[in-house]
Motif scaffolding. Structure first.
Motif, PDB file in Angstrom:
ATOM      1  N   LYS A  83       0.808  -1.221   0.000  1.00 65.58           N
ATOM      2  CA  LYS A  83       0.000   0.000   0.000  1.00 65.58           C
ATOM      3  C   LYS A  83       0.839   1.268   0.000  1.00 65.58           C
ATOM      4  N   ILE A  84       1.898   1.256   0.798  1.00 62.63           N
ATOM      5  CA  ILE A  84       2.679   2.483   0.957  1.00 62.63           C
ATOM      6  C   ILE A  84       3.699   2.679  -0.159  1.00 62.63           C
ATOM      7  N   ALA A  85       3.769   1.726  -1.089  1.00 63.15           N
ATOM      8  CA  ALA A  85       4.766   1.825  -2.160  1.00 63.15           C
ATOM      9  C   ALA A  85       4.138   1.973  -3.535  1.00 63.15           C
ATOM     10  N   ILE A  86       2.816   2.133  -3.589  1.00 60.92           N
ATOM     11  CA  ILE A  86       2.144   2.226  -4.885  1.00 60.92           C
ATOM     12  C   ILE A  86       1.321   3.499  -4.974  1.00 60.92           C
ATOM     13  N   CYS A  87       0.976   3.843  -6.192  1.00 62.70           N
ATOM     14  CA  CYS A  87       0.167   5.032  -6.448  1.00 62.70           C
ATOM     15  C   CYS A  87      -0.814   4.708  -7.571  1.00 62.70           C
ATOM     16  N   ARG A  88      -2.039   5.165  -7.422  1.00 64.47           N
ATOM     17  CA  ARG A  88      -3.058   4.926  -8.448  1.00 64.47           C
ATOM     18  C   ARG A  88      -3.045   6.059  -9.461  1.00 64.47           C
ATOM     19  N   ASN A  89      -2.868   5.708 -10.728  1.00 61.81           N
ATOM     20  CA  ASN A  89      -2.915   6.689 -11.811  1.00 61.81           C
ATOM     21  C   ASN A  89      -4.329   6.700 -12.384  1.00 61.81           C
ATOM     22  N   MET A  90      -5.004   7.817 -12.247  1.00 61.25           N
ATOM     23  CA  MET A  90      -6.407   7.908 -12.635  1.00 61.25           C
ATOM     24  C   MET A  90      -6.583   8.323 -14.093  1.00 61.25           C
ATOM     25  N   LYS A  91      -7.502   7.624 -14.758  1.00 64.08           N
ATOM     26  CA  LYS A  91      -7.892   8.001 -16.112  1.00 64.08           C
ATOM     27  C   LYS A  91      -9.364   8.411 -16.120  1.00 64.08           C
ATOM     28  N   ASP A  92     -10.236   7.453 -15.816  1.00 65.63           N
ATOM     29  CA  ASP A  92     -11.659   7.766 -15.725  1.00 65.63           C
ATOM     30  C   ASP A  92     -12.310   7.160 -14.480  1.00 65.63           C
ATOM     31  N   GLY A  93     -11.514   6.407 -13.688  1.00 66.54           N
ATOM     32  CA  GLY A  93     -12.035   5.828 -12.454  1.00 66.54           C
ATOM     33  C   GLY A  93     -12.882   4.589 -12.638  1.00 66.54           C
ATOM     34  N   MET A  94     -12.999   4.083 -13.854  1.00 71.53           N
ATOM     35  CA  MET A  94     -13.887   2.955 -14.119  1.00 71.53           C
ATOM     36  C   MET A  94     -13.411   1.660 -13.462  1.00 71.53           C
ATOM     37  N   THR A  95     -12.111   1.505 -13.267  1.00 71.97           N
ATOM     38  CA  THR A  95     -11.584   0.257 -12.695  1.00 71.97           C
ATOM     39  C   THR A  95     -11.026   0.460 -11.286  1.00 71.97           C
ATOM     40  N   THR A  96     -11.378   1.558 -10.650  1.00 73.76           N
ATOM     41  CA  THR A  96     -10.902   1.845  -9.293  1.00 73.76           C
ATOM     42  C   THR A  96     -12.075   1.852  -8.328  1.00 73.76           C
ATOM     43  N   ASP A  97     -12.042   0.956  -7.347  1.00 75.99           N
ATOM     44  CA  ASP A  97     -13.115   0.894  -6.361  1.00 75.99           C
ATOM     45  C   ASP A  97     -13.111   2.162  -5.514  1.00 75.99           C
ATOM     46  N   LEU A  98     -14.243   2.823  -5.452  1.00 75.12           N
ATOM     47  CA  LEU A  98     -14.345   4.103  -4.749  1.00 75.12           C
ATOM     48  C   LEU A  98     -14.013   3.979  -3.270  1.00 75.12           C
ATOM     49  N   TRP A  99     -14.456   2.895  -2.638  1.00 75.59           N
ATOM     50  CA  TRP A  99     -14.330   2.772  -1.190  1.00 75.59           C
ATOM     51  C   TRP A  99     -13.139   1.939  -0.738  1.00 75.59           C
ATOM     52  N   LEU A 100     -12.746   0.932  -1.501  1.00 71.40           N
ATOM     53  CA  LEU A 100     -11.796  -0.061  -0.999  1.00 71.40           C
ATOM     54  C   LEU A 100     -10.380   0.064  -1.546  1.00 71.40           C
ATOM     55  N   ASP A 101     -10.202   0.549  -2.760  1.00 65.86           N
ATOM     56  CA  ASP A 101      -8.854   0.677  -3.320  1.00 65.86           C
ATOM     57  C   ASP A 101      -8.105   1.846  -2.675  1.00 65.86           C
ATOM     58  N   PRO A 102      -6.814   1.684  -2.392  1.00 69.98           N
ATOM     59  CA  PRO A 102      -6.033   2.778  -1.776  1.00 69.98           C
ATOM     60  C   PRO A 102      -5.586   3.811  -2.807  1.00 69.98           C
ATOM     61  N   TRP A 103      -6.543   4.575  -3.325  1.00 73.62           N
ATOM     62  CA  TRP A 103      -6.225   5.566  -4.357  1.00 73.62           C
ATOM     63  C   TRP A 103      -5.958   6.952  -3.772  1.00 73.62           C
ATOM     64  N   LEU A 104      -6.184   7.108  -2.465  1.00 73.19           N
ATOM     65  CA  LEU A 104      -5.887   8.375  -1.788  1.00 73.19           C
ATOM     66  C   LEU A 104      -4.576   8.233  -1.024  1.00 73.19           C
ATOM     67  N   GLY A 105      -3.475   8.409  -1.717  1.00 74.79           N
ATOM     68  CA  GLY A 105      -2.184   8.151  -1.092  1.00 74.79           C
ATOM     69  C   GLY A 105      -2.045   6.657  -0.861  1.00 74.79           C
ATOM     70  N   SER A 106      -1.832   6.263   0.369  1.00 72.24           N
ATOM     71  CA  SER A 106      -1.746   4.837   0.699  1.00 72.24           C
ATOM     72  C   SER A 106      -2.983   4.377   1.457  1.00 72.24           C
ATOM     73  N   ARG A 107      -4.054   5.152   1.363  1.00 69.78           N
ATOM     74  CA  ARG A 107      -5.267   4.834   2.116  1.00 69.78           C
ATOM     75  C   ARG A 107      -6.466   4.720   1.184  1.00 69.78           C
ATOM     76  N   SER A 108      -7.438   3.948   1.640  1.00 64.79           N
ATOM     77  CA  SER A 108      -8.705   3.874   0.920  1.00 64.79           C
ATOM     78  C   SER A 108      -9.667   4.885   1.529  1.00 64.79           C
ATOM     79  N   LEU A 109     -10.709   5.192   0.796  1.00 65.27           N
ATOM     80  CA  LEU A 109     -11.698   6.145   1.296  1.00 65.27           C
ATOM     81  C   LEU A 109     -12.393   5.601   2.539  1.00 65.27           C
TER      82      LEU A 109
END
Length: 226
Positions: A83-109
Motif C-alpha cells: 500500500k505504501i509503495a504504490i500510487c493509483r494513476n487515474m484516467k476515468d475511475g472505471m476500474t478503481t473501487d471508490l471505497w476499498l482501493d487505496p487511491w488516496l495516497g496509501s489509504r482507501s476512502l
C-alpha cells in the motif's frame, strides 16, 4: 567475516555495515514482488489466482482464509507494505473501487472515513461516480472540505488507456513506476542510525579485498596474534 555479527553485516554501508541482505527481508521483499505482479495482472497466473480466490471480492478487502494456498496467503499478508509503495494513476475511475482501493495516497476512502459499507448500493462503486468530463466532482458524498480538496488535487491523466498502478517506493527506478526489488528490500529491512566512520573505505578505486580488510580493522575484528 565470522567475527562480526550478521546483524552488523546486513546493515547498509551508510549505517556501518557492508550492505548484505538479510534473508528475512529478502523473503518479505519477494512476497511483495509477487503481490505486485498479482495486483498488476496481465498474466495467466494472476488471472487464474484472481478467479480462484477473489471472484467478486476486492483484493484489498479480502480476508485470509484457511482454505487459501500458502502462496495466496503470503500475497495477502504483503498488502500493508504494498500500500505504501504504490500510487493509483487515474484516467476515468472505471476500474478503481471508490471505497476499498487505496487511491488516496496509501489509504482507501473507507479507511479515511472509518466504518463499514452498510448500504448494498455503496458496494462495487467506482471512482467514475465522482469524475465527470475529466474533472473531480466529489459533491454528494460524505467528504469533509479538506478531503474534497485533497481529491481535487489528484491528477487525472486522459492519455492513459485505463486506471493503473505505479510503483513509487523509495529510490524506485528513477520514477519509472516499475517495481524495484532494491527499493522494496530497503522498505522491509530494519533500519539503523547512519554513521560516517567507515564511509571512506567504500571508495570505488579501492579493491574489494582491501575494503573488507579495512572494515574489519576499523571494527576491531582483524585477527592478530594478540
Amino acid at each position: 567475516m565470522h567475527a562480526i555479527s550478521w546483524d552488523q553485516l546486513c546493515r547498509s554501508r551508510e549505517e556501518g555495515g557492508v550492505g548484505m541482505r538479510p534473508l528475512h527481508a529478502v523473503r518479505k521483499a519477494a512476497g511483495v514482488k509477487m503481490a505486485w505482479r498479482f495486483m498488476k495482472g496481465g498474466s495467466l497466473w494472476a488471472e487464474w489466482m484472481a478467479n480462484r480466490y477473489l471472484r467478486r471480492i476486492n483484493f484489498w478487502a479480502c480476508r485470509i482464509d484457511n482454505n487459501f494456498s500458502v502462496t495466496f496467503k503470503a500475497i495477502l499478508r504483503c498488502r500493508p507494505v504494498l500500500k505504501i509503495a504504490i500510487c493509483r494513476n487515474m484516467k476515468d475511475g472505471m476500474t478503481t473501487d471508490l471505497w476499498l482501493d487505496p487511491w488516496l495516497g496509501s489509504r482507501s476512502l473507507l479507511e479515511i472515513l472509518g466504518g463499514q459499507l452498510d448500504r448494498e448500493a455503496d458496494r462495487g462503486l467506482t471512482c467514475s461516480r465522482i469524475i465527470r468530463d475529466g474533472i473531480w466532482r466529489p459533491e454528494g458524498y460524505p467528504y469533509t472540505a479538506q478531503l474534497a480538496e485533497e481529491i481535487r488535487l489528484i491528477t487525472i491523466d486522459d492519455s492513459q488507456h485505463e486506471d493503473s498502478w505505479s510503483w513509487v517506493g523509495p529510490g524506485s527506478g528513477g520514477g519509472s513506476g516499475l517495481f524495484c526489488f532494491r527499493s522494496c528490500n530497503d522498505m522491509v529491512r530494519t533500519h539503523h542510525d547512519r554513521t560516517e566512520e567507515v564511509d571512506f573505505i567504500w571508495d570505488k578505486g579501492i579493491a574489494r579485498k582491501m575494503q573488507l580488510c579495512a572494515y574489519r580493522l576499523l571494527r576491531g575484528r582483524l585477527m592478530t596474534r594478540d
